[in-house]
Design a protein around this motif. Structure first.
Motif, PDB file in Angstrom:
ATOM      1  N   GLU A   1      22.907  -5.628   4.293  1.00  0.00           N
ATOM      2  CA  GLU A   1      21.804  -5.102   3.243  1.00  0.00           C
ATOM      3  C   GLU A   1      21.900  -3.796   3.273  1.00  0.00           C
ATOM      4  O   GLU A   1      22.269  -2.970   3.915  1.00  0.00           O
ATOM      5  CB  GLU A   1      20.496  -5.509   4.262  1.00  0.00           C
ATOM      6  CG  GLU A   1      19.265  -5.199   3.274  1.00  0.00           C
ATOM      7  CD  GLU A   1      18.085  -5.470   3.798  1.00  0.00           C
ATOM      8  OE1 GLU A   1      16.743  -5.223   3.661  1.00  0.00           O
ATOM      9  OE2 GLU A   1      17.986  -6.638   4.779  1.00  0.00           O
ATOM     10  N   LEU A   2      21.387  -3.245   1.861  1.00  0.00           N
ATOM     11  CA  LEU A   2      21.379  -1.857   1.793  1.00  0.00           C
ATOM     12  C   LEU A   2      20.330  -1.205   2.471  1.00  0.00           C
ATOM     13  O   LEU A   2      19.046  -1.553   2.801  1.00  0.00           O
ATOM     14  CB  LEU A   2      21.154  -1.568   0.378  1.00  0.00           C
ATOM     15  CG  LEU A   2      21.860  -2.168  -0.845  1.00  0.00           C
ATOM     16  CD1 LEU A   2      21.253  -2.001  -2.183  1.00  0.00           C
ATOM     17  CD2 LEU A   2      23.068  -1.502  -0.936  1.00  0.00           C
ATOM     18  N   SER A   3      20.657   0.070   2.769  1.00  0.00           N
ATOM     19  CA  SER A   3      19.844   0.879   3.789  1.00  0.00           C
ATOM     20  C   SER A   3      18.715   1.243   2.939  1.00  0.00           C
ATOM     21  O   SER A   3      18.706   1.500   1.718  1.00  0.00           O
ATOM     22  CB  SER A   3      20.619   1.883   4.152  1.00  0.00           C
ATOM     23  OG  SER A   3      19.953   3.216   4.428  1.00  0.00           O
ATOM     24  N   ARG A   4      17.536   1.297   3.540  1.00  0.00           N
ATOM     25  CA  ARG A   4      16.203   1.810   2.489  1.00  0.00           C
ATOM     26  C   ARG A   4      16.689   3.370   2.177  1.00  0.00           C
ATOM     27  O   ARG A   4      16.074   3.698   1.275  1.00  0.00           O
ATOM     28  CB  ARG A   4      14.936   1.680   3.620  1.00  0.00           C
ATOM     29  CG  ARG A   4      14.713   0.249   3.737  1.00  0.00           C
ATOM     30  CD  ARG A   4      13.040   0.163   4.511  1.00  0.00           C
ATOM     31  NE  ARG A   4      12.981  -1.103   4.754  1.00  0.00           N
ATOM     32  CZ  ARG A   4      12.700  -2.094   4.039  1.00  0.00           C
ATOM     33  NH1 ARG A   4      12.382  -1.989   2.747  1.00  0.00           N
ATOM     34  NH2 ARG A   4      12.315  -3.298   4.453  1.00  0.00           N
ATOM     35  N   ALA A   5      17.397   3.629   3.109  1.00  0.00           N
ATOM     36  CA  ALA A   5      17.450   5.368   2.864  1.00  0.00           C
ATOM     37  C   ALA A   5      18.032   5.518   1.592  1.00  0.00           C
ATOM     38  O   ALA A   5      18.086   6.438   0.768  1.00  0.00           O
ATOM     39  CB  ALA A   5      18.222   6.077   4.025  1.00  0.00           C
ATOM     40  N   CYS A   6      19.039   4.556   1.062  1.00  0.00           N
ATOM     41  CA  CYS A   6      19.750   4.780  -0.172  1.00  0.00           C
ATOM     42  C   CYS A   6      19.161   4.425  -1.480  1.00  0.00           C
ATOM     43  O   CYS A   6      19.467   4.754  -2.410  1.00  0.00           O
ATOM     44  CB  CYS A   6      21.104   4.341   0.080  1.00  0.00           C
ATOM     45  SG  CYS A   6      21.380   2.601  -0.723  1.00  0.00           S
ATOM     46  N   LEU A   7      17.846   3.779  -1.370  1.00  0.00           N
ATOM     47  CA  LEU A   7      17.114   3.267  -2.491  1.00  0.00           C
ATOM     48  C   LEU A   7      16.690   4.476  -2.968  1.00  0.00           C
ATOM     49  O   LEU A   7      15.784   5.346  -2.508  1.00  0.00           O
ATOM     50  CB  LEU A   7      15.972   2.357  -2.163  1.00  0.00           C
ATOM     51  CG  LEU A   7      16.493   1.028  -1.625  1.00  0.00           C
ATOM     52  CD1 LEU A   7      15.278  -0.001  -1.011  1.00  0.00           C
ATOM     53  CD2 LEU A   7      17.453   0.114  -2.523  1.00  0.00           C
ATOM     54  N   LEU A  54      16.779   2.830 -10.451  1.00  0.00           N
ATOM     55  CA  LEU A  54      17.822   3.677 -11.100  1.00  0.00           C
ATOM     56  C   LEU A  54      17.477   3.609 -12.554  1.00  0.00           C
ATOM     57  O   LEU A  54      18.234   4.328 -13.251  1.00  0.00           O
ATOM     58  CB  LEU A  54      18.995   3.026 -10.559  1.00  0.00           C
ATOM     59  CG  LEU A  54      19.393   3.468  -9.157  1.00  0.00           C
ATOM     60  CD1 LEU A  54      20.696   2.948  -8.755  1.00  0.00           C
ATOM     61  CD2 LEU A  54      19.597   4.867  -8.700  1.00  0.00           C
ATOM     62  N   LEU A  55      16.986   2.462 -13.220  1.00  0.00           N
ATOM     63  CA  LEU A  55      16.764   2.391 -14.540  1.00  0.00           C
ATOM     64  C   LEU A  55      16.217   3.644 -15.108  1.00  0.00           C
ATOM     65  O   LEU A  55      16.025   3.808 -16.381  1.00  0.00           O
ATOM     66  CB  LEU A  55      16.122   1.048 -14.791  1.00  0.00           C
ATOM     67  CG  LEU A  55      16.925  -0.084 -14.664  1.00  0.00           C
ATOM     68  CD1 LEU A  55      16.063  -1.505 -14.820  1.00  0.00           C
ATOM     69  CD2 LEU A  55      18.072  -0.098 -15.760  1.00  0.00           C
ATOM     70  N   GLY A  56      15.436   4.456 -14.366  1.00  0.00           N
ATOM     71  CA  GLY A  56      14.842   5.610 -15.031  1.00  0.00           C
ATOM     72  C   GLY A  56      15.898   6.633 -15.300  1.00  0.00           C
ATOM     73  O   GLY A  56      15.439   7.625 -16.091  1.00  0.00           O
ATOM     74  N   GLU A  57      17.238   6.483 -14.745  1.00  0.00           N
ATOM     75  CA  GLU A  57      18.091   7.600 -15.264  1.00  0.00           C
ATOM     76  C   GLU A  57      18.772   7.013 -16.410  1.00  0.00           C
ATOM     77  O   GLU A  57      19.216   5.774 -16.519  1.00  0.00           O
ATOM     78  CB  GLU A  57      19.088   7.824 -14.040  1.00  0.00           C
ATOM     79  CG  GLU A  57      20.158   8.485 -14.305  1.00  0.00           C
ATOM     80  CD  GLU A  57      21.385   8.570 -13.276  1.00  0.00           C
ATOM     81  OE1 GLU A  57      22.647   8.828 -13.668  1.00  0.00           O
ATOM     82  OE2 GLU A  57      20.745   8.250 -12.016  1.00  0.00           O
TER      83      GLU A  57
END
Length: 116
Positions: A1-7, A54-57
């Motif tokens: 699972e992706l780390s919450r820190a990288c979100l 990330l869609l805000g970028e």
């Protein structure tokens, strides 16, 4: 699972856009989107949250739009064939992307709108 820190982190955006010395950005995203319904649900949902952040970028939004268009026919066929669910499909991103004039203009300029 992706780390919450990288979100939502700049590093996550860079990896998803540019890869880690691997495939071009849209290829990495395209592969993730093509196989989205086959991912463990926790990973799939973590990726969807990451994509939304990330869609805000603008640059990521353009890359993601191209990748989704590339994966669109595959994902659609899988979905129609019973793979995936309405609440967890990558197809839900089409509303956020393909109703944005700037995205549609850029895709049209690249001749990609016909894919839809």
């Amino acid at each position: 699972e992706l780390s919450r820190a990288c979100l939502g982190s700049a590093r996550a955006a860079a990896v998803l856009r540019h890869g880690v010395g691997g495939p071009p950005p849209t290829r990495l995203l395209e592969a993730l989107l093509c196989h989205d319904a086959l991912l463990p649900l926790a990973l799939q949902r973590a990726l969807h949250r990451l994509y939304l952040k990330l869609l805000g970028e603008p640059a990521f939004k353009q890359d993601f739009s191209r990748a989704l268009l590339s994966a669109y026919s595959h994902v659609s066929r899988e979905y129609v064939g019973g793979v995936g669910t309405a609440e967890d499909t990558a197809l839900s991103f089409t509303v956020q992307l393909f109703t944005a004039p700037s995205v549609v203009r850029a895709l049209a300029a690249d001749g990609l709108v016909e894919v839809l």
